[in-house]
Structures are given as C-alpha cells and as structure tokens.
Design an enzyme around this catalytic site. Sequence first.
Site, mmCIF file in Angstrom:
data_model
loop_
_atom_site.group_PDB
_atom_site.id
_atom_site.type_symbol
_atom_site.label_atom_id
_atom_site.label_comp_id
_atom_site.label_asym_id
_atom_site.label_seq_id
_atom_site.Cartn_x
_atom_site.Cartn_y
_atom_site.Cartn_z
ATOM 1 C CB CYS A 174 -0.915 -0.034 1.232
ATOM 2 S SG CYS A 174 -1.644 1.544 1.667
ATOM 3 C CB CYS A 177 0.864 1.094 4.245
ATOM 4 S SG CYS A 177 -0.883 0.637 4.356
#
Length: 474
Positions: A174, A177
């Site tokens: 991600c 992230c």
Amino acid sequence: MSRIFSKLKSVDFFRKIPTDLTEATMSGAWISLGAAIMMIILFSMELVSFMSTQSTSQLIVDRSSSNDLLKFNFNVSFPSLSCEFATLDVSDSLGTKRMNLTKTVRKTPITIDLEHAGESTADTHKAAIKYDEEDRFEEDLLDIDVTHPLTHDNFLGTLARYPIVVVNFYAPWCHWCMRLEPTWEVVTKEVHDKYPEWDGRIRFAKIDCTAEMELCRSHFIQGFPSLRVFRKGHDDVTVGGRHDHEAYSGDRTKEDLLHFADTLVLSAGNPHHKHASLGSAPTTLGCNMAGFVLVKKVPGTLHFRAKSDGHSFDHVFMNMTHAVHHMYLGTKPNSRKLHQLERLHPHGLAKEWADKLHGKSFVSDRTQDTHEHYMQVVLTTIEPRGGHKASQYDAYEYTAHSHTFVSDDVPSVKVSYDLSPIQIVVTEVTKPWYHFLTTTCAIIGGVFTVAGILDAVFYGAAKLMKKVNLGKNT
C-alpha cells in the site's frame, strides 16, 4: 289567426293517416318488437361508450426545460462493503462530475443477511488526510529498531496487557502505508520512551494484513492503513448504552499522532468516555446506501464504490455483491394519480412499471467483479381531462440491462441511464354531448327506417303470395 294556423299545417312533415285506413300485421308486430330491442341495445352501447374513458397518445420531442433536474431515487444494500469507505459519485455526458455525494445520501450498517446493525447516518465530506513528507525521517530511522508486527498468537495478549493499544492495520504494498511507516516508527519510539513499560498506559503496534488476513477481516478492515484504538482488550466503548468501535481518522503527521497519544493516554483505565478525535469504526462489514440525487436530463452514471483519500484498497478482496430495494426516477404517484395512470396508460401498467430492478440481487462470483446496470428511460406524461397542470403526472418508465465483468480497477457498481428524447403524451378525451345526441337520433331513425323497409318487404311478399294462391284456386 285561424287562416294563419291553417296555412302552417301545410308544412307538417308528419302527416297522419286515419286509424281506419291502417292495418296491423303479425309480421309488423315482430319487426316492431325486434326494432325496439335493437334500439335499446344500441342506445345502451352508445351510452356506455359516451361515459367511458378514452385517451389519445402522441409522440413528441421532449418538451422539458433544459434546466429541469430529475430526481433519481435509490436504496441499495452491499453486504460486503463497509460504510466507512462506501461512496457515491455521479457524472454525465456534459462533463459534470460530483464526487462523494453526501447531502442526500444516508448510510446504515447491515449484516451479511441485509439486516440493519446500527443507526442510519448522513454521510459527510472528509478532508484529505495529511502525511509527513516521504523523506522526513530517513536519518532518524537509522537508529530506530522497527517494531515487529503483531500476529494472531500475541494480539489478544497485547490488548489485555495494556489499557490502551493503538494499532496500525497495514499492507506492505500500500502506497499510503509506505508513507505512514517511517512516521509510525518514529512516533512509536517516542511514545514508548515517554510512557515506558513500567507506566504501561499506552502502546502503539501494527499488524500486517497480508500475513494476518483473518485477523484483519474480523475487525472489518477494508482500507489501508486503518488505525484502531483498543481499550481493555477490545476496541469498543459504551456510549449511552450503545457499543461503538473507535477509529482514528485524523491527520497522520508526527505532530498530530504525538498530540493524539498525549490526549488519549489521559483516558487510560476509563474506557467509558469517547475521545474527541476518534470516530466510529464499522461494527459490521456491510452497508445500505439510500437517498436520491438530482441529475440533468442527459446520459449519466451513478458510481457506487469504495473510495477514500489517504487509503488503499486490495482489489482482489473487494466484493460488490448487492441487492436493489428500489431504484426509480421521478416521484411516486399518490393514489389519485396512480388511478389516473392505470386508467389512461395505453397498454395498462405492468408489474413494477417504474422500478424494474426492485427486489433483484446481483452476486460477485469472481474476484474484481464489477456490476453495470444500463437503464433506458422513457417519459410518459398523463394529461387528465380538464387540462389543469396540477393534475398532470410525469411517469418515468425504464428498461434495465445488467451485466458483470472483471475490472482492472477497484470493483464497483455502475448505474448508467439514458433518457429518450421522445416523450409520450397521453391525453384523456371525452365525447361532446351533441355527438351523443346525434348518434342517439341516428340509432332511432336508422333502426326505424330499416324496420319500415323490412316491414314493407314482408307485407308486399305476403300480398303477392295471397294473389298467387287466389289465381290457382280460380
């Protein structure tokens, strides 16, 4: 004066024959009786036709104003789409795009069986989440021992050990992230240094959802990264006798997260007070979206999907299975207008005439399935007699075609609509009273004349037969 009346008699159209000069016959009696019955039958049929509703239909170019907006009503349940990220976007062929509509859309958490699992809430616009710059902590991270992610083996033990645990549910692939990771590590170190193990009031942790998929699903994680606050071994607190999950939805810079930790730690050991910076997290995986949007009368699309600024979604695990409770255009008619529509509609009303998708379910059998519904809409305007605009009703009917395909993008549900430029106008018409009188006179006169002709034929034939018979006898 008597001379005037005497001359007036000369214009009498109906001169009388003395009764002594007339002759009654059996055939004439039967013909008279039949004529009377025929008059009654034809008069009754004409009276029923005069009293019945009749309408005319015509096709015209849609005469709606170019500025008119059409109300598009919907109520759709998604058993596998969280209300946390469920959004509705609307676009049309004119280039108009409205993203994440909120004013007229309400979301309700639902279970896998489509039962309501919480209160309906109006959606609200959320500001974009702020992250630290990507290279802010590169030097600082050299001296930081990156925290090992929690697993299903030590997750519950960690929650039971500390009054407050803030968990970052993330996925290594991600983008957001990756942006959060260095900030999270720096903040984790500073929080743990400020509130060491002997203090034990708060701990920061993280969970890799690619390695702990079931653990993340059990907490209804769909977008990454998701920050959850757990108190006393669970992530729900009692507010007004109702259980709410807690989720951090604020900015994710170092300063914001440290400030959040400092204010949150004050509630350690007292889980019955909700933190002002925390929002409700989903308690179920599904969401019902209901409401309406006002659209222009040009081709357009309603786009239901998971979307959020600052979050990423795993396409493979998005499931857009949905059930349509209703989806129609315009407004539903009241009982009076519905009765008019049933009376005047050229071919009568079919079942679900205005809502062809009502009660239908569409299941995603494959990963990344996107569903698309294409609606062709026709406007039928009902104009009852009297011509009052208030009594008119615009009925929008549509045909629906649905299909499912595998998408390379985030799975979604698209509802495309196309309004026909042709409008059907159904006008109620009534026969004028003079038409009824004229037809009635025609019935009486016509039947009487035909009956007289038949009587003359039968009477002449009877006399001829008598003469023939007399000739044979002599």
